[in-house]
Design a protein around this motif. Structure first.
Motif, short mmCIF file in Angstrom:
data_model
loop_
_atom_site.label_atom_id
_atom_site.label_comp_id
_atom_site.label_asym_id
_atom_site.label_seq_id
_atom_site.Cartn_x
_atom_site.Cartn_y
_atom_site.Cartn_z
N PRO A 194 0.82 -1.21 0.00
CA PRO A 194 0.00 0.00 0.00
C PRO A 194 0.85 1.27 0.00
O PRO A 194 1.71 1.45 0.87
N MET A 195 0.62 2.12 -0.98
CA MET A 195 1.37 3.38 -1.09
C MET A 195 0.51 4.54 -0.59
O MET A 195 -0.69 4.58 -0.84
N PRO A 196 1.11 5.50 0.08
CA PRO A 196 0.36 6.67 0.52
C PRO A 196 0.12 7.64 -0.63
O PRO A 196 0.50 7.38 -1.78
N THR A 197 -0.49 8.77 -0.33
CA THR A 197 -0.77 9.79 -1.33
C THR A 197 0.49 10.20 -2.08
O THR A 197 1.55 10.41 -1.48
N GLN A 198 0.37 10.32 -3.39
CA GLN A 198 1.50 10.78 -4.18
C GLN A 198 1.46 12.30 -4.31
O GLN A 198 0.39 12.90 -4.30
N PRO A 199 2.62 12.93 -4.41
CA PRO A 199 2.65 14.39 -4.49
C PRO A 199 2.12 14.88 -5.84
O PRO A 199 2.12 14.14 -6.82
N LEU A 200 1.68 16.12 -5.86
CA LEU A 200 1.36 16.73 -7.15
C LEU A 200 2.59 16.70 -8.03
O LEU A 200 2.49 16.53 -9.24
N GLY A 201 3.76 16.87 -7.41
CA GLY A 201 4.98 16.65 -8.16
C GLY A 201 6.01 17.76 -8.06
O GLY A 201 5.94 18.63 -7.19
N GLU A 211 1.88 -11.06 0.21
CA GLU A 211 1.21 -10.51 1.38
C GLU A 211 2.22 -10.10 2.45
O GLU A 211 2.08 -9.04 3.07
N ALA A 212 3.25 -10.93 2.65
CA ALA A 212 4.27 -10.60 3.65
C ALA A 212 5.05 -9.35 3.24
O ALA A 212 5.32 -8.47 4.06
N ALA A 213 5.43 -9.27 1.97
CA ALA A 213 6.16 -8.10 1.48
C ALA A 213 5.29 -6.85 1.55
O ALA A 213 5.80 -5.75 1.78
N MET A 247 6.52 -3.60 3.51
CA MET A 247 6.66 -2.32 2.81
C MET A 247 5.89 -1.21 3.51
O MET A 247 6.35 -0.07 3.60
N SER A 248 4.71 -1.55 4.05
CA SER A 248 3.91 -0.53 4.72
C SER A 248 4.63 0.00 5.95
O SER A 248 4.42 1.16 6.35
N TRP A 249 5.50 -0.81 6.54
CA TRP A 249 6.27 -0.37 7.70
C TRP A 249 7.54 0.36 7.26
O TRP A 249 7.88 1.40 7.82
N LYS A 250 8.23 -0.19 6.25
CA LYS A 250 9.49 0.40 5.80
C LYS A 250 9.27 1.82 5.26
O LYS A 250 10.06 2.73 5.55
N GLN A 251 8.20 2.01 4.48
CA GLN A 251 8.02 3.32 3.87
C GLN A 251 7.76 4.42 4.91
O GLN A 251 8.07 5.58 4.67
N ARG A 254 11.36 5.48 5.73
CA ARG A 254 12.16 6.03 4.63
C ARG A 254 11.55 7.31 4.07
O ARG A 254 12.27 8.28 3.81
N TYR A 255 10.25 7.33 3.85
CA TYR A 255 9.64 8.49 3.21
C TYR A 255 9.73 9.73 4.10
O TYR A 255 10.04 10.83 3.63
N SER A 256 9.46 9.56 5.38
CA SER A 256 9.51 10.71 6.28
C SER A 256 10.93 11.24 6.42
O SER A 256 11.16 12.47 6.40
N SER A 257 11.90 10.34 6.51
CA SER A 257 13.30 10.77 6.63
C SER A 257 13.78 11.47 5.37
O SER A 257 14.49 12.49 5.44
N ASP A 258 13.40 10.94 4.21
CA ASP A 258 13.88 11.53 2.95
C ASP A 258 13.20 12.86 2.64
O ASP A 258 13.81 13.73 2.00
N LEU A 259 11.97 13.06 3.09
CA LEU A 259 11.35 14.38 2.92
C LEU A 259 12.10 15.43 3.74
O LEU A 259 12.36 16.54 3.25
#
Length: 393
Positions: A184-191, A302-304, A308-312, A315-320
């Motif tokens: 599951p991916m969160p909201t994508q940016p306008l860009g 299903e395991a991946a 991924m829902s935990w890893k992102q 990673r996403y918060s740190s990289d922003l």
């Protein structure tokens, strides 16, 4: 199993036959012969049992599995996470060899290559096959009914979505594929843009990259849409072939180098409120696997997905934060753009629902969302209230 399976332990039966011929007498010699033959026979059987796993390992099924992502992208890392789970559970009998986009075919050719058997499997997103049938995007970048990607996966597994997916892939398009949705991916940016977007009017005439139903959405908003795979976006902005683009998330965007070619990062959008990966395999080859191998491929997805829902989150918060610290201008998308997107969605859904299958999927998704999101809106306490209490001064 060959030699062990063909070996027959006949000594006990011979001993019994001999006893019967002798009127059932049990001499010491017969007893010693019986014990000796049982021991020898047991040894042969044990040897066959021990040898069996080695022979199974010699019959390893090894499949080429290509992603649609550049090798440095976190999406390719997610594909590797899936492959690692399959290989760990495969016990040496089932292995996937991961290849990056372009190793065998380009990103947008991956589905055809898997269906034709040139690749055994692949990792991508359903929106990439939007050109074959626009309903594909409903299994990836679907309308923002108020749900998130995890609730979408709930619909796929428990709300009839998987049956609709198979109807599209196998029955309508006749593709030789079996697929699982995962991650599951969160909201994508306008860009990313070379200038700040301050209103819906700023989008008019903009040359912009996106994929899937978002192409219809932005076209409705007056945007000049270009569809490109991930690895081609940054060079297109750098050469000013496009004015802006979205890809997916801070980690991917940072790795791909968007910050080197555009100054403004507009976050929040309804064009792709959420998305998920699609893992596909050649169906004919998949059907030939043992049941436990099929289960590994499904349950590893299903395991991946969970991992991924935990890893992102990390990673996403740190990289922003890293992008902001590097001087990127991170801006929230103006409300006027968000409202214009929702109005455009109304038109896109209405127009495309002239296709009966598209409408069937939309109706199924809306029925699920109305019930599930309606439940959580009533059930959960307000997270914004709690967050503001603890973290806003």
């Amino acid at each position: 199993m060959g030699q062990g399976k063909d070996t027959k332990v006949v000594a006990p039966e011979t001993s019994v036959d001999t006893q019967a011929a002798n009127g059932g007498g049990k001499t010491a010699g017969n007893r010693r012969s019986f014990v000796r033959n049982v021991v020898v026979g047991s040894g042969v059987a044990a040897a066959a049992t021990i040898a069996a796993p080695n022979i199974s390992r010699a019959q390893t099924t090894t499949w080429r599995f290509q992603s649609t992502w550049p090798q440095t992208d976190i999406f390719h890392e997610y594909a590797q996470d899936y492959v690692n789970r399959v290989n760990a559970m495969g016990g040496g009998r089932l292995e996937l060899q991961l290849l990056p986009a372009g190793a065998v075919v380009g990103a947008f050719q991956m589905q055809d290559a898997v269906s034709a058997g040139a690749l055994d499997g692949g990792h991508g997103v359903s929106a990439y096959w939007y050109g074959k049938n626009k309903a594909f995007s409903l299994f990836g970048t679907c309308p923002p009914y108020g749900w998130d990607a995890n609730q979408f996966l709930g619909w796929f597994h428990y709300g009839g979505g998987e049956a609709l997916y198979r109807e599209l892939v196998n029955d309508m398009l006749g593709l030789d594929l079996v697929g699982f949705l995962s991650g599951p991916m969160p909201t994508q940016p306008l860009g990313w843009f070379t200038r700040e977007i301050t209103s819906a009017e700023d989008m008019q005439g903009l040359k912009y990259r996106t994929v899937g139903l978002a192409a219809d959405l932005f076209a409705e908003m007056g945007v000049a849409v270009t569809i490109l795979p991930g690895g081609e976006i940054v060079p297109a902005i750098d050469r000013r072939l496009i004015d802006g683009a979205e890809f997916n998330n801070p980690s991917s965007d940072k790795i791909l180098g968007f910050q080197d070619v555009a100054q403004y990062y507009m976050i929040q959008s309804f064009h792709q409120r959420m998305e998920m990966f699609e893992i596909i395999f050649n169906k004919s080859k998949f059907d030939e696997l043992a049941d436990e191998q099929k289960a590994i491929l499904r349950y590893a997805a299903e395991a991946a997905s969970a991992d991924m829902s935990w890893k992102q989150q990390d990673r996403y918060s740190s990289d922003l934060i890293a992008l902001e610290e590097a001087g990127v201008n991170v801006r929230e998308t103006p409300e006027s753009v968000l409202q214009a997107q929702l109005a455009a969605w109304d038109t896109v859904i209405e127009n495309l629902s002239a296709d009966p299958f598209f409408k069937k999927v939309v109706d199924s998704q809306k029925a699920w969302t109305e019930r599930i999101v309606g439940f959580y809106r009533r059930w959960d306490a307000d997270n914004d209230m709690a967050y503001d209490h603890f973290f806003k001064s």
